[in-house]
Design a protein around this motif. Sequence first.
Motif, PDB file in Angstrom:
ATOM      1  N   HIS A  89      20.181  -6.778  -4.273  1.00 47.73           N
ATOM      2  CA  HIS A  89      19.184  -5.699  -5.528  1.00 47.73           C
ATOM      3  C   HIS A  89      19.053  -6.419  -6.633  1.00 47.73           C
ATOM      4  O   HIS A  89      18.369  -5.835  -6.493  1.00 47.73           O
ATOM      5  CB  HIS A  89      20.245  -4.728  -5.688  1.00 47.73           C
ATOM      6  N   ASP A  90      19.398  -7.415  -6.955  1.00 51.52           N
ATOM      7  CA  ASP A  90      19.344  -7.960  -7.639  1.00 51.52           C
ATOM      8  C   ASP A  90      17.540  -8.718  -7.478  1.00 51.52           C
ATOM      9  O   ASP A  90      16.586  -9.126  -8.507  1.00 51.52           O
ATOM     10  CB  ASP A  90      19.682  -9.160  -9.042  1.00 51.52           C
ATOM     11  N   LEU A  91      18.039  -9.692  -7.178  1.00 49.07           N
ATOM     12  CA  LEU A  91      16.376  -9.993  -6.304  1.00 49.07           C
ATOM     13  C   LEU A  91      15.571  -9.274  -5.743  1.00 49.07           C
ATOM     14  O   LEU A  91      14.574  -9.344  -6.357  1.00 49.07           O
ATOM     15  CB  LEU A  91      16.624 -10.847  -4.827  1.00 49.07           C
ATOM     16  N   GLU A  92      15.883  -8.055  -5.134  1.00 53.66           N
ATOM     17  CA  GLU A  92      14.962  -6.637  -5.081  1.00 53.66           C
ATOM     18  C   GLU A  92      14.158  -6.654  -5.907  1.00 53.66           C
ATOM     19  O   GLU A  92      12.679  -6.531  -5.920  1.00 53.66           O
ATOM     20  CB  GLU A  92      15.544  -5.301  -4.540  1.00 53.66           C
ATOM     21  N   ARG A  93      14.675  -6.524  -7.614  1.00 51.85           N
ATOM     22  CA  ARG A  93      14.332  -6.341  -8.376  1.00 51.85           C
ATOM     23  C   ARG A  93      13.427  -7.270  -8.983  1.00 51.85           C
ATOM     24  O   ARG A  93      12.236  -6.830  -9.440  1.00 51.85           O
ATOM     25  CB  ARG A  93      15.298  -5.955  -9.858  1.00 51.85           C
ATOM     26  N   LYS A  94      13.918  -8.123  -8.835  1.00 48.72           N
ATOM     27  CA  LYS A  94      12.858  -9.468  -9.609  1.00 48.72           C
ATOM     28  C   LYS A  94      11.328  -9.684  -8.433  1.00 48.72           C
ATOM     29  O   LYS A  94      10.672  -9.868  -9.067  1.00 48.72           O
ATOM     30  CB  LYS A  94      13.522 -10.600  -9.286  1.00 48.72           C
ATOM     31  N   TYR A  95      12.016  -9.167  -7.234  1.00 46.10           N
ATOM     32  CA  TYR A  95      10.494  -8.966  -5.944  1.00 46.10           C
ATOM     33  C   TYR A  95       9.635  -8.046  -6.795  1.00 46.10           C
ATOM     34  O   TYR A  95       8.420  -8.661  -6.697  1.00 46.10           O
ATOM     35  CB  TYR A  95      10.941  -9.983  -5.045  1.00 46.10           C
ATOM     36  N   ALA A  96      10.394  -6.700  -7.499  1.00 44.85           N
ATOM     37  CA  ALA A  96       9.869  -5.952  -7.000  1.00 44.85           C
ATOM     38  C   ALA A  96       8.279  -6.320  -8.570  1.00 44.85           C
ATOM     39  O   ALA A  96       7.384  -5.882  -8.176  1.00 44.85           O
ATOM     40  CB  ALA A  96      10.547  -4.872  -7.657  1.00 44.85           C
ATOM     41  N   LEU A  98       6.801  -9.097  -9.233  1.00 46.37           N
ATOM     42  CA  LEU A  98       5.801  -9.578  -8.445  1.00 46.37           C
ATOM     43  C   LEU A  98       5.214  -8.512  -7.774  1.00 46.37           C
ATOM     44  O   LEU A  98       3.994  -9.104  -7.104  1.00 46.37           O
ATOM     45  CB  LEU A  98       6.687 -10.805  -7.590  1.00 46.37           C
ATOM     46  N   TYR A  99       5.583  -7.615  -7.311  1.00 48.25           N
ATOM     47  CA  TYR A  99       4.591  -7.131  -6.164  1.00 48.25           C
ATOM     48  C   TYR A  99       3.976  -6.702  -6.847  1.00 48.25           C
ATOM     49  O   TYR A  99       3.017  -5.929  -6.390  1.00 48.25           O
ATOM     50  CB  TYR A  99       5.511  -6.297  -4.870  1.00 48.25           C
ATOM     51  N   GLN A 100       3.930  -5.523  -8.100  1.00 54.33           N
ATOM     52  CA  GLN A 100       4.150  -4.489  -8.509  1.00 54.33           C
ATOM     53  C   GLN A 100       2.168  -4.704  -9.102  1.00 54.33           C
ATOM     54  O   GLN A 100       1.340  -4.057  -9.451  1.00 54.33           O
ATOM     55  CB  GLN A 100       5.058  -4.134 -10.248  1.00 54.33           C
ATOM     56  N   PRO A 101       1.959  -5.770  -9.795  1.00 52.49           N
ATOM     57  CA  PRO A 101       0.412  -5.950 -10.051  1.00 52.49           C
ATOM     58  C   PRO A 101      -0.304  -5.578  -9.060  1.00 52.49           C
ATOM     59  O   PRO A 101      -1.192  -5.499  -8.789  1.00 52.49           O
ATOM     60  CB  PRO A 101       0.489  -7.597 -10.327  1.00 52.49           C
ATOM     61  N   LEU A 102       0.421  -6.016  -7.325  1.00 49.00           N
ATOM     62  CA  LEU A 102      -0.868  -5.645  -6.291  1.00 49.00           C
ATOM     63  C   LEU A 102      -0.257  -4.330  -6.178  1.00 49.00           C
ATOM     64  O   LEU A 102      -1.876  -3.708  -5.633  1.00 49.00           O
ATOM     65  CB  LEU A 102       0.192  -6.580  -5.130  1.00 49.00           C
ATOM     66  N   PHE A 103       0.611  -3.756  -6.466  1.00 45.91           N
ATOM     67  CA  PHE A 103       0.487  -2.766  -6.276  1.00 45.91           C
ATOM     68  C   PHE A 103      -0.409  -0.822  -7.212  1.00 45.91           C
ATOM     69  O   PHE A 103      -0.940  -0.549  -6.484  1.00 45.91           O
ATOM     70  CB  PHE A 103       2.117  -1.643  -6.447  1.00 45.91           C
ATOM     71  N   VAL A 193       8.574   2.605  -6.200  1.00 46.20           N
ATOM     72  CA  VAL A 193       9.773   2.945  -6.468  1.00 46.20           C
ATOM     73  C   VAL A 193      10.214   1.604  -7.842  1.00 46.20           C
ATOM     74  O   VAL A 193       9.606   0.152  -8.304  1.00 46.20           O
ATOM     75  CB  VAL A 193      10.450   1.622  -5.390  1.00 46.20           C
ATOM     76  N   LYS A 194      11.539   1.901  -8.497  1.00 45.66           N
ATOM     77  CA  LYS A 194      11.522   1.707  -9.892  1.00 45.66           C
ATOM     78  C   LYS A 194      13.123   0.743  -9.319  1.00 45.66           C
ATOM     79  O   LYS A 194      13.872   2.144  -9.260  1.00 45.66           O
ATOM     80  CB  LYS A 194      11.490   2.675 -11.298  1.00 45.66           C
ATOM     81  N   PHE A 195      13.593  -0.285  -8.993  1.00 42.87           N
ATOM     82  CA  PHE A 195      14.865  -0.556  -9.368  1.00 42.87           C
ATOM     83  C   PHE A 195      15.618  -0.621 -10.634  1.00 42.87           C
ATOM     84  O   PHE A 195      14.946  -0.330 -11.998  1.00 42.87           O
ATOM     85  CB  PHE A 195      15.117  -1.934  -9.068  1.00 42.87           C
ATOM     86  N   ARG A 326       9.826   1.153   3.815  1.00 45.33           N
ATOM     87  CA  ARG A 326       9.019   1.226   4.373  1.00 45.33           C
ATOM     88  C   ARG A 326       7.047   1.799   3.480  1.00 45.33           C
ATOM     89  O   ARG A 326       6.382   1.051   4.216  1.00 45.33           O
ATOM     90  CB  ARG A 326       8.713   2.003   5.756  1.00 45.33           C
ATOM     91  N   VAL A 327       7.447   2.784   3.341  1.00 48.26           N
ATOM     92  CA  VAL A 327       5.884   3.267   2.989  1.00 48.26           C
ATOM     93  C   VAL A 327       5.288   2.888   1.882  1.00 48.26           C
ATOM     94  O   VAL A 327       4.151   2.501   1.870  1.00 48.26           O
ATOM     95  CB  VAL A 327       6.261   5.247   3.016  1.00 48.26           C
ATOM     96  N   VAL A 328       6.413   3.284   0.939  1.00 47.33           N
ATOM     97  CA  VAL A 328       5.916   2.095  -0.099  1.00 47.33           C
ATOM     98  C   VAL A 328       5.524   0.690  -0.384  1.00 47.33           C
ATOM     99  O   VAL A 328       4.221   0.119  -0.435  1.00 47.33           O
ATOM    100  CB  VAL A 328       6.760   2.297  -1.388  1.00 47.33           C
ATOM    101  N   PRO A 329       5.872  -0.407   0.619  1.00 45.42           N
ATOM    102  CA  PRO A 329       5.202  -1.427   0.711  1.00 45.42           C
ATOM    103  C   PRO A 329       4.665  -1.279   1.320  1.00 45.42           C
ATOM    104  O   PRO A 329       3.508  -2.540   1.161  1.00 45.42           O
ATOM    105  CB  PRO A 329       6.817  -2.425   1.311  1.00 45.42           C
ATOM    106  N   ARG A 330       4.067  -1.044   2.860  1.00 46.17           N
ATOM    107  CA  ARG A 330       2.884  -0.901   4.124  1.00 46.17           C
ATOM    108  C   ARG A 330       2.381   0.013   3.745  1.00 46.17           C
ATOM    109  O   ARG A 330       1.816   0.256   5.263  1.00 46.17           O
ATOM    110  CB  ARG A 330       4.391  -1.084   5.070  1.00 46.17           C
ATOM    111  N   ALA A 331       1.210   0.725   2.191  1.00 40.55           N
ATOM    112  CA  ALA A 331       1.248   2.186   2.917  1.00 40.55           C
ATOM    113  C   ALA A 331      -0.191   2.030   3.588  1.00 40.55           C
ATOM    114  O   ALA A 331      -0.225   3.102   4.253  1.00 40.55           O
ATOM    115  CB  ALA A 331       0.643   2.863   1.034  1.00 40.55           C
ATOM    116  N   VAL A 332      -0.407   0.851   3.295  1.00 42.60           N
ATOM    117  CA  VAL A 332      -2.267   0.558   3.950  1.00 42.60           C
ATOM    118  C   VAL A 332      -1.897   0.834   5.728  1.00 42.60           C
ATOM    119  O   VAL A 332      -2.627   1.603   6.384  1.00 42.60           O
ATOM    120  CB  VAL A 332      -2.728  -0.012   3.770  1.00 42.60           C
TER     121      VAL A 332
END
Length: 373
Positions: A89-96, A98-103, A193-195, A326-332
Amino acid sequence: MADNSFSDGVPSDALEAAKNASHTEKLTDQVMQNPQVLAALQERLDSVSHTPSSYIETLPKAVRRRINALKQLQVRCAHIEAKFYEEVHDLERKYAALYQPLFDKRREFITGDVEPTDAESEWHSDNEEEDKLAGDMKNKVVIAEKEAATAEEPNPKGIPEFWFTIFRNVDMLSELVQEYDEPILKHLQDIKVKFSDPGQPMSFVLEFHFEPNDYFTNSVLTKTYKMKSEPDKADPFSFEGPEIVDCDGCVIDWKKGKNVTVKTIKKKQKHKGRGTVRTITKQVPNDSFFNFFSPLKASGDGESLDEDSEFTLASDFEIGHFFRERVVPRAVLYFTGEAIEDNDSFEEGEEGEEEELEGDEEGEDEDDADINP
């Protein structure tokens, strides 16, 4: 008068019992000589003797004592596994992060606040017809298409109805959407999604961002899912990772007459004394996707929910997990339908494998029938 209760010094009851016992023995012998009865009895004995619990009970006490020690080790493993998932869960928060600027950039393209560059818009299609076009001919076609598009096609801002289209494409979501929900969902601009923060109880929040609209004043609607990553004290061996245990919604500030989660009905009411009839209006719950933000609460007082409530809560948890994973990470890919097609192909492959296995089993049965007519 002669006493008939004895014959040669033997009581008549004893003689009758002896006759019955002899008759029972003869019947038992006849039954036990029947091969079908013997086979059924043997099958019954085999099924009883081969159950794990019955096998454990036959083991020596010293061996069962060691098995109990293994169970204690297994419980300790479950607690270590729970810590592992906490670190995940901590790793998910960390990588979230990194994803956020792309989102964020994805949202800008969708809303039309930013126009992608030619380099950002380049995508090589797998279309075979395009692959056959070569050299100047392909360039001429591309130029002609661009000119035609410029001359004839409209150029709307961003990607209209992006998230609404995803709702329509995904069965799990489209089942929740009523016709009167659709105009509202067309104003949905982003889902995030916010952790939970470090040191806080494990949870995640779904944020639904809306542009200004005629239905409610909220710019963001939220749904918080609370999670637990620890073995159950009553059943520690059931632990399979973090699970959603409860969720909280938010208050929607509906504009007057725009609340789609309720409907107004008229009902005639008769006065008991005077006999007069009057018409009253009352609001009752209405099916709507936006009930998603007023979820059923999990029972926290130890009382169990009824079957329908349990099903509703489980479905809510499943939808929240689906948005997050699924939906948020792969929306397109859900917008284009590619993610749905990939999932359908995977399920069809699984069904094919099952049918093939069933066919193999039928073949084995036929072979056995040939060998043992």
